[in-house]
Scaffold this active site. Structure first.
Site, PDB file in Angstrom:
ATOM      1  CD  GLU A 274       4.285   0.914   6.720  1.00 21.90           C
ATOM      2  OE1 GLU A 274       5.169   1.266   7.518  1.00 21.90           O
ATOM      3  OE2 GLU A 274       3.834   1.671   5.830  1.00 21.90           O
TER       4      GLU A 274
ATOM      5  CG  ASP B  71      -0.263   0.052   2.533  1.00 17.55           C
ATOM      6  OD1 ASP B  71       0.776  -0.626   2.694  1.00 17.55           O
ATOM      7  OD2 ASP B  71      -0.755   0.762   3.433  1.00 17.55           O
TER       8      ASP B  71
END
Length: 642
Positions: free
Chosen positions: A340, A277
């Protein structure tokens, strides 16, 4: 003609309610045909169609009414429900990935798929078209009664949606194909290409093109498609792959294992941790499209190029190259998460649940930072921890006019300013009692290292020490309620503060000390206003072992590739998963920064040097080769732990 059904093919009961719908699932990775059935008992069941009869495999249970219609494509099942919604299920992870609210309380009777779009037919006669990202892009009244059935068909060069209703009519509608999203398009193309001469750059071009922004709900499907693409890519490179669900609404983990050559002794097993991400990339400030990998002057520009998509693929390609030469002497386990940038939601629980699938781990490798300069390779051996705290002070009153009430009440803003001012002194030292007592004393070796880094970076050694190995406090935001103009007294004020902690401060002790200090200080104001304090996120500090054999192997690999001894550096930021993974698997973590200090991670024009990317891959190859050498693992077991 009479059909005789063998008793072995009869399941009674398959459901505890009417079976309203079923569909065959043929595009499964293991080659086994499956049957999905939907029932009035609010469940969908999967059945393996085996030679000796059907075998139950999995059940999806809901509490929103009967399952009235099912269609399937690829790894997804779309289920129309009695309550007016469509449930989108992922067959790989066996999870619910999306609920589409078609029309609350109106039964979804029929569903049809057209490329990546979805048509829903409802009991009130309406038909709606949904895009690949589950946005409603068209809606109309198709029938004056119930829309009972639908199918998409092709005739000559055209596509048509055919619907049937209880108004005694069948109606035909033109279907214009919609443009696929980038993430959908990539699912139908090879990840690395059959003739790609530079697999790493080719794959990174595709990886960056998917806007996997985990913090923006409209990109949720892009994140899931990124995980699917990455799993496919790592599989093409030779890994055994799977997706691990992290909870409803969360992005899945990608688990990939490159299995090394089997020998007489147990192979070392290295876990690589990364994240697919990225943070948002508004177009302003960029000199190129953020989600189009663009080459210029030896650099590759694009969101995620250095944080963290480039390093992920460099590590994967390193393992793949060794595997292709039959030179991979250990197992490389890649664990890539998709949350994350949002605090690693569901990460810890998922790792613990699938720990047996991950297996025993001997060392952890991370590549999620950059060098301190642009021209000298580095190795990171320390990260600060972090504590994020939210403070709210409220008067329990609405917003008031300062010309009317000013001076007549105790204002929440005044209380907040006094409280925040009490956190530090005029030298910026944190005033929490015993805050600095456990901070590790700087050694002579550290002083020499900081003097060297000061000469190279042309920054004072005291500045590096303050950013890397000293604790700190930051006030991030102050927000007020009400209309936010200069004549209003806000009824409540919120502030966000954070502490960065270092060895050997204890995380829980500091959290308690911060909360206690804020409450005690505020109580001294004797204010009638109320205070709320909440620590919503925390992560421990991490310090690598410089004498560890694994650390020395990585340091040696960097020096062998770049021809110069790497600088030993620390980071002022935090990566919560690193210290947690160390404790969970009982082994040391290593941090290989791959990009340069000017890579602009999290900023416009994020980039990575092509030289750094390729040499980073080579460093990983050297490291994997060194640590797979005969006797390395047994030697490390004999070393004292630090």
């Amino acid at each position: 003609m009479q059909l005789n059904i063998p008793a072995v093919n009869v399941i009674d009961p398959a459901h505890y309610g009417y079976i309203y719908c079923m569909t065959a699932l043929t595009a499964t990775g293991d080659g086994i045909t499956r049957l999905a059935t939907g029932s009035g008992d609010e469940s969908i069941k999967l059945w393996k169609c085996l030679p000796n009869g059907p075998e139950f495999e999995h059940e999806f249970s809901f509490d929103r009414g009967a399952i009235l219609t099912i269609v399937a494509k690829g790894d997804n099942i779309y289920a129309g429900c009695q309550d007016g919604c469509v449930k989108v299920l992922d067959l790989e992870t066996k999870t619910l990935i999306r609920t589409i609210i078609v029309e609350e309380g109106i039964d979804v009777i029929s569903i049809s798929l057209f490329n990546s779009d979805l048509f829903t037919c409802s009991a009130n006669g309406s038909v709606k078209r949904w895009s690949a990202s589950f946005d409603c892009i068209a809606s109309w009244n198709a029938h004056s009664g119930i829309a009972l059935s639908s199918i998409v068909t092709q005739r000559e060069q055209g596509f048509y949606l055919v619907t049937g209703g209880n108004d005694s009519s069948i109606r035909v509608w033109d279907c214009v194909p919609s443009t696929r999203t980038i993430s959908q398009e990539l699912q139908y193309s090879p990840c690395i290409g059959p003739t790609a001469t530079d697999v790493l750059t080719y794959a990174l071009t595709k990886f960056v093109s998917i806007p996997s922004v985990s913090s923006v709900p409209s990109h949720k499907e892009d994140c899931r498609q990124t995980a699917i693409w990455l799993r496919k890519c790592l599989g093409q490179l030779g890994a055994r792959t799977s997706l691990l669900p992290t909870g409803e609404g969360n992005n899945p983990l990608v688990l990939a294992t490159f299995n090394g050559t089997v020998g007489e002794h147990r192979k070392p097993r290295v876990l690589f941790y990364g994240h697919y991400d990225v943070i948002p990339a508004p177009r302003d400030g960029w000199n190129s499209e953020p989600f189009t990998l663009t080459g210029k002057n030896g650099y590759l520009y694009g969101r995620g190029a250095t944080d963290n998509k480039g390093p992920i693929l460099a590590v994967a390609c390193a393992a793949a190259d060794l595997l292709s030469r039959r030179a991979l002497g250990l197992d490389l386990v890649m664990l890539i998460e998709g949350e994350e940038e949002c605090g690693s939601i569901g990460f810890r629980e998922t790792v613990q649940k699938h720990k047996d699938d991950i297996g025993e781990i001997d060392a952890i490798l991370v590549s999620n930072s950059t060098w301190i300069t642009d021209d000298r390779p580095c190795i990171t051996y320390g990260l600060r921890g972090v504590i994020h705290c939210n403070i709210e002070i409220t008067s329990q009153l609405p917003a008031l006019h300062s010309g009317v009430e000013g001076g007549g009440i105790v204002e929440p803003m005044v209380d907040m300013v006094k409280l925040l001012a009490a956190l530090t002194d005029d030298r910026n030292r944190v005033l929490i009692p015993e805050f600095y007592d456990a901070v590790r004393v700087k050694s002579d070796e550290e002083k020499e290292l900081y003097d060297l880094l000061s000469q190279i970076t042309q920054k004072p050694a005291s500045s590096l020490v303050a950013r890397w190995r000293e604790p700190s406090l930051t006030i991030h935001t102050i927000e007020i309620s009400g209309p936010k103009n200069a004549t209003v007294i806000p009824g409540s004020v919120k502030a966000q503060v954070s502490l960065r902690i270092v060895p050997d401060q204890d995380l829980q002790t500091i959290i308690k000390s911060l909360s206690d200090y804020l409450r005690t200080t505020y109580a001294g104001f004797k204010s009638p206003n109320q205070i709320q304090i909440a620590v919503d996120h925390s992560a421990d500090w991490w310090l690598g072992s410089l004498d560890d054999t694994w650390f020395k192997a990585l340091e040696s690999a960097i020096q062998d590739e770049w021809g110069v001894e790497p600088l030993r550096i620390r980071e002022g930021g935090s990566i919560p998963s690193v210290p947690w993974l160390e404790k969970e698997f009982g082994c040391h973590a290593l941090h290989l920064p791959m990009g340069q200090g000017s890579d602009q991670a999290h900023l416009p024009n994020e980039r990575i040097s092509i030289i750094n990317l390729n040499k980073g891959k080579s460093v990983v190859e050297r490291f994997l080769t060194k640590t797979a050498a005969e006797g390395f693992l047994s030697y490390t077991k004999d070393q004292p732990s630090s």
